[in-house]
Write a protein that holds these residues in place. Structure first.
Motif, short mmCIF file in Angstrom:
data_model
loop_
_atom_site.label_atom_id
_atom_site.label_comp_id
_atom_site.label_asym_id
_atom_site.label_seq_id
_atom_site.Cartn_x
_atom_site.Cartn_y
_atom_site.Cartn_z
N VAL A 93 0.81 -1.22 0.00
CA VAL A 93 0.00 0.00 0.00
C VAL A 93 0.85 1.27 0.00
N GLN A 94 1.93 1.31 0.76
CA GLN A 94 2.69 2.55 0.93
C GLN A 94 3.22 3.11 -0.38
N PRO A 95 3.91 2.32 -1.20
CA PRO A 95 4.38 2.89 -2.47
C PRO A 95 3.22 3.27 -3.38
N ARG A 97 0.30 4.38 -2.51
CA ARG A 97 -0.33 5.64 -2.08
C ARG A 97 0.49 6.83 -2.56
N ARG A 98 1.82 6.73 -2.53
CA ARG A 98 2.64 7.83 -3.04
C ARG A 98 2.46 8.00 -4.54
N LEU A 123 -4.45 3.09 7.56
CA LEU A 123 -3.31 2.29 7.13
C LEU A 123 -2.43 1.92 8.31
N GLN A 124 -1.83 0.75 8.23
CA GLN A 124 -0.84 0.32 9.20
C GLN A 124 0.55 0.61 8.64
N PRO A 125 1.54 0.84 9.53
CA PRO A 125 2.92 1.04 9.04
C PRO A 125 3.36 -0.14 8.16
N GLU A 126 4.04 0.18 7.08
CA GLU A 126 4.44 -0.85 6.12
C GLU A 126 5.84 -0.53 5.61
N ASP A 166 9.48 3.40 -6.03
CA ASP A 166 8.15 3.03 -5.56
C ASP A 166 7.52 1.98 -6.47
N TRP A 169 9.18 -1.27 -5.65
CA TRP A 169 8.61 -1.85 -4.43
C TRP A 169 7.26 -2.50 -4.74
#
Length: 295
Positions: A93-95, A97-98, A123-126, A166, A169
């Motif tokens: 999710v993190q990449p 979202r950016r 979101l949880q930390p990833e 990103d 990833w």
């Protein structure tokens, strides 16, 4: 490998035996930042064997809305539906979202709309995979130098390199199963840089403006216009070389990278990198003969 950085519209074989209708091609109105995440997401979907009906069941959104998202058609999709689709596909999710945020800005979405969309999804930390983080740290400087040669400013170069890492990833679980992660990542970087590079009318990348950031120009005695003209001709010729030859020449002669570092950056064997450099030099000699300022 389910998605290749060199492929505009990848179509991996569907080995699931399921009869799903693939989404139509990406809309021509989708911007570069939008395609940066949409192309790999479509690649994952094609390879997964999932149908649009499967995504409807897993995401809770209608087939029409998901079809529009997968085509890049209509309004830029909200983060909630985008999040639902990538979670259904098991993507990080993190990449994503950016990448989604960058494309939302490209689509001229208001900052308030972007913030509101993101806040609607908890979101949880990833953290990135350790191997991805180590790879990023090892290649960051070289990738940024290469991007700067084509894009001219530090901000644009850093932006494209961040986008590249990103996407890498996002595709990491598949990229690491290939034979050469360095080669995969380099081709991805090159594709993102070339998508934004200034070009000649014949579509060859135009490197002439990079002359003015080189040490030769900074150190030149005022009035040495012949040297400047030769460098412009050289850089222009480099941009017309085949991809691998151009990459080696840019890293070695524009970025001043040590020869022994280039194979690792490009994902080539030392012997192959040496051969590519040899062919690049020969090609440039033919293009620039009888005068060559790069000896």
């Amino acid at each position: 490998m389910i998605w290749s950085p060199d492929a505009d519209q990848p179509h991996p074989p569907d080995t699931s035996g399921r009869r799903g209708r693939k989404p139509a091609p990406i809309s021509e109105t989708a911007g570069l930042a939008h395609r940066a995440w949409l192309e790999p997401v479509r690649g994952f979907l094609f390879a997964s064997g999932l149908t649009l009906d499967d995504l409807v069941d897993r995401s809770g959104f209608s087939k029409t809305r998901i079809s529009e998202l997968l085509r890049g058609n209509g309004y830029y999709p909200a983060w909630e539906i985008t999040f639902s689709v990538i979670r259904a596909l098991g993507l990080p999710v993190q990449p994503m979202r950016r990448l989604w945020t960058a494309a939302a800005r490209e689509a001229h979405k208001e900052p308030g709309w972007i913030t509101q969309c993101i806040q609607q999804v908890a979101l949880q930390p990833e953290p990135p995979p350790l191997a991805h983080r180590a790879f990023t740290e090892a290649q960051m400087d070289a990738y940024t130098a290469y991007a700067r040669a084509f894009l001219l400013t530090d901000d644009r170069a850093r932006w494209v390199v961040a986008e590249t890492f990103d996407i890498l990833w996002l595709c990491w679980s598949e990229a690491v199963t290939g034979e050469n992660i360095r080669r995969y990542a380099w081709r991805l970087l090159r594709a993102r840089v070339m998508a934004r590079a200034h070009r000649h009318h014949d579509n060859a990348p135009d490197l002439r403006a990079a002359v003015f950031s080189t040490a030769e120009v900074h150190d030149a005695v005022p009035g040495h216009f012949v040297v400047l003209s030769e460098l412009v001709d050289l850089f222009d010729a480099i941009g017309r070389l085949p991809h691998d030859q151009m990459d080696v020449a840019v890293l070695r002669y524009l970025c001043d990278m040590p020869c022994e570092q280039i194979p690792d950056v490009l994902g080539l064997s030392p012997a192959m990198a040496h051969a590519v450099d040899h062919h690049a030099r020969a090609a440039l000699e033919r293009l620039l003969s009888p005068h060559s300022p790069w000896e």
